[in-house]
Every structure is written in structure tokens, then in C-alpha cells.
Design an enzyme around this catalytic site. Structure first.
Site, PDB file in Angstrom:
ATOM      1  N   LYS A 272      25.693 -64.117 -49.735  1.00  0.00           N
ATOM      2  CA  LYS A 272      26.933 -63.722 -50.416  1.00  0.00           C
ATOM      3  C   LYS A 272      28.011 -63.275 -49.421  1.00  0.00           C
ATOM      4  O   LYS A 272      29.137 -63.787 -49.426  1.00  0.00           O
ATOM      5  CB  LYS A 272      26.640 -62.585 -51.394  1.00  0.00           C
ATOM      6  CG  LYS A 272      27.878 -61.920 -51.992  1.00  0.00           C
ATOM      7  CD  LYS A 272      27.509 -60.731 -52.835  1.00  0.00           C
ATOM      8  CE  LYS A 272      26.989 -59.540 -52.074  1.00  0.00           C
ATOM      9  NZ  LYS A 272      28.085 -58.753 -51.425  1.00  0.00           N
TER      10      LYS A 272
ATOM     11  N   LYS B 113      35.382 -54.320 -43.469  1.00  0.00           N
ATOM     12  CA  LYS B 113      33.992 -54.508 -43.898  1.00  0.00           C
ATOM     13  C   LYS B 113      33.539 -55.946 -43.664  1.00  0.00           C
ATOM     14  O   LYS B 113      32.399 -56.193 -43.236  1.00  0.00           O
ATOM     15  CB  LYS B 113      33.833 -54.146 -45.381  1.00  0.00           C
ATOM     16  CG  LYS B 113      32.435 -54.428 -45.963  1.00  0.00           C
ATOM     17  CD  LYS B 113      31.347 -53.604 -45.305  1.00  0.00           C
ATOM     18  CE  LYS B 113      29.938 -53.972 -45.754  1.00  0.00           C
ATOM     19  NZ  LYS B 113      29.642 -53.700 -47.155  1.00  0.00           N
TER      20      LYS B 113
ATOM     21  N   THR C 168      31.388 -55.396 -51.425  1.00  0.00           N
ATOM     22  CA  THR C 168      31.999 -56.254 -50.411  1.00  0.00           C
ATOM     23  C   THR C 168      32.798 -57.333 -51.128  1.00  0.00           C
ATOM     24  O   THR C 168      32.238 -58.145 -51.861  1.00  0.00           O
ATOM     25  CB  THR C 168      30.920 -56.899 -49.523  1.00  0.00           C
ATOM     26  OG1 THR C 168      30.169 -55.873 -48.881  1.00  0.00           O
ATOM     27  CG2 THR C 168      31.554 -57.801 -48.474  1.00  0.00           C
TER      28      THR C 168
END
Length: 304
Positions: A244, A176, A100
Site C-alpha cells: 500500500k 511520511k 499514510t
């Protein structure tokens, strides 16, 4: 005979992906710093190495299944990276980036690889460790059309659904990030709802059964609340993953002065959980930040 494939990062997702490739008949190299991960992959029939450089001359398609863009860059261009290795990854090879990342980071990596005549496919993944091991992931991909012809059999071995989201790098990563925004907010909301219900005297199991048959249900509620009911916070996806990922979502929006108030609140909840020492527990452990409730399988949370 299919292409020789390498995979960097034999974590909860990467291990399942690498073993899926082995099962599909690909000669597969797997890279991880942890000896126990290498031993597990070797036992599953793969070639296990400790650094990307050790596989560089053996493979023609490499998947990077690491934490973020920084780790992807290190895997590619670090001291023991694929590209910097003496006799490193051959020109014409393909890197499939599964971490990601912010879209601009993927575009920068693509440009740097192109200087070495190596192509990049932007291909972040979703589905969790179980679907990774089953070869049933969702992949959100973007990149030049010819890359799909070269990598199609590999993608098919890993994913139930490969979305092709355009020919420009970063488009897959942007989708995403939208998914991670929703996933993180939904987990935080599920945890808050369960904590509120428990505080109000609801039986947790009954509450779960009612909500999953009602309009308030979400995929994340249905998937994560059973971890809370079992009192089992073994990480399928850890709290720190959403510290994150929601951090990336928030930073990309903040740069453009675009408000994401629900993302910001969910990020605060995951950050609080991590600060309380829960970062390596399952992301459903964000429920533990709520004081004065007795969660299944535990004593009452410290109200302080």
C-alpha cells in the site's frame, strides 16, 4: 479535565495509541468493527464502539488510525461516519488524520471537514506497534498553529517527538511518504542481503552480528532481521502495508513523471510476496520470495 478523545481503528498501532491515551488519563472512545478488539480496549479502561457514529457526540478530538485515505473518508463521511451521523461530530471539533495518505487526499479531506466547521490536523505516525503502546511514536504533523494548542496534550500522550512541518495540510503526509520510501527500500534490501548471504553459506546469526557493527547496517536491518533469525513472521507491520504505502509513493511520483527506480523495485518485491500469500505476515517475510535458500526455522524455499 482533558478533552474527550476518540480513536478509530484499534489495529496494531491504534490499540497501543488508544491505551496510551487511557493511561494518560483521557476519557477515550475506541472504534473497531472487530468484537475482539473492542473487548480488549474495554478491558483496558476505554469506551468501545463498533462504528464512528456511536462516538460522534461524545468526543471533541478524534484520531483516525486506519489504512489509507479511502478508509479515513469512510470513517468521516460514510453511512456510519462521524460527520454524517445524526447529531454527529460537533462544529469546532478536531480530526487528527494518522493514516499514510497522498498529500492531495489530506487537503481534500480538510476542505470537506471545513465545510462542517471541523478542523483537520495532518499527523501521520511512525514507530511501530511497540512504540505506539509506549506513547513513544514519531508524529509528522502539519496544520494551522492554533490546532496545536488544542491538541497538544493528546499528541504528547502519544508521541516522543512531534514534528511541526508547516501550516499547510499535506506537508506532514509528504514527509511520511519519504519515510515510507526509505523504510520499504531498506526492508527489501535487508531481505535481499540476508538471502544472498545465506545462499553464499553465511551463518545467519553471525551475519547479523557482523552487519549491525558495520557500515552496511540500517535501522530496518537491525530491527527486522531478528524476525527472520527467529523464523517468527507474526506481523508487527505486514507485507501488505508496504504494498500500500510504496504504492502511494510510486503513484504520487508517477503522476509528476518523477522517477523512483528503487521504490519501484521494492514495491515489486512486496507485491510478489503478497501474491505468494504472505501479505498478512510480517514485512520481513519479503525474504521468502528468494528461492533455494533455507531460512532459519524452515525448510528450503521452493526453488520453483
Amino acid at each position: 479535565m482533558g478533552p474527550r478523545v476518540g480513536l478509530i481503528g484499534l489495529g496494531s498501532m491504534g490499540m497501543g495509541m488508544a491505551t496510551s491515551l487511557v493511561k494518560a488519563g483521557f476519557e477515550t472512545w475506541g472504534c473497531d468493527l472487530r468484537p475482539e478488539a473492542r473487548e480488549q480496549f474495554a478491558a483496558a479502561g476505554g469506551h468501545a464502539v463498533a462504528t464512528p457514529a456511536e462516538m460522534a457526540t461524545e468526543v471533541e478530538i478524534v484520531l483516525t488510525v486506519v489504512v489509507n485515505a479511502e478508509q479515513t473518508r469512510a470513517a468521516l463521511f460514510g453511512d456510519a461516519g462521524l460527520v454524517q451521523a445524526s447529531g454527529g461530530l460537533a462544529p469546532g471539533s478536531v480530526v487528527i488524520s494518522c493514516a499514510t495518505c497522498a498529500p492531495e487526499a489530506v487537503r481534500e479531506l480538510g476542505a470537506e471537514l471545513a465545510a462542517h466547521d471541523i478542523q483537520l490536523l495532518d499527523a501521520p505516525i511512525s514507530g511501530g506497534s511497540v512504540k505506539a503502546a509506549q506513547g513513544q511514536l514519531t508524529m509528522m504533523t502539519s496544520g494551522p498553529a492554533p490546532l496545536y494548542e488544542r491538541t497538544g496534550t493528546v499528541l504528547d500522550a502519544l508521541a516522543a517527538k512531534v514534528f511541526r512541518l508547516g501550516d499547510q495540510l499535506g506537508q506532514g503526509s509528504q514527509v511520511k511518504l519519504v519515510n515510507q520510501l526509505l523504510a520499504g527500500v531498506h526492508i527489501a534490501a535487508a531481505a535481499e542481503a540476508m538471502a544472498y548471504g545465506i545462499r553464499g553459506g553465511c551463518d545467519p546469526q553471525t551475519l547479523y552480528e557482523v552487519i549491525t557493527q558495520s557500515a552496511g547496517n540500517s535501522w530496518m536491518f537491525e530491527n527486522r532481521v531478528p524476525h527472520i533469525l527467529a523464523g517468527d513472521y507474526t506481523p508487527h507491520s505486514a507485507v501488505d502495508i508496504f504494498v500500500k504505502d510504496l504504492g502511494i509513493v510510486h503513484d504520487t511520483a508517477h503522476r509528476d513523471k518523477f522517477p523512483l527506480p528503487l521504490t519501484a523495485q521494492a514495491l515489486s518485491q512486496f507485491t510478489l510476496a503478497s501474491a505468494q500469500g504472505l501479505g498478512r505476515e510480517d514485512d520481513s517475510a519479503v525474504v521468502k520470495v528468494y528461492p533455494g535458500i533455507t531460512l532459519p526455522g524452515s525448510a528450503a524455499n521452493d526453488p520453483g
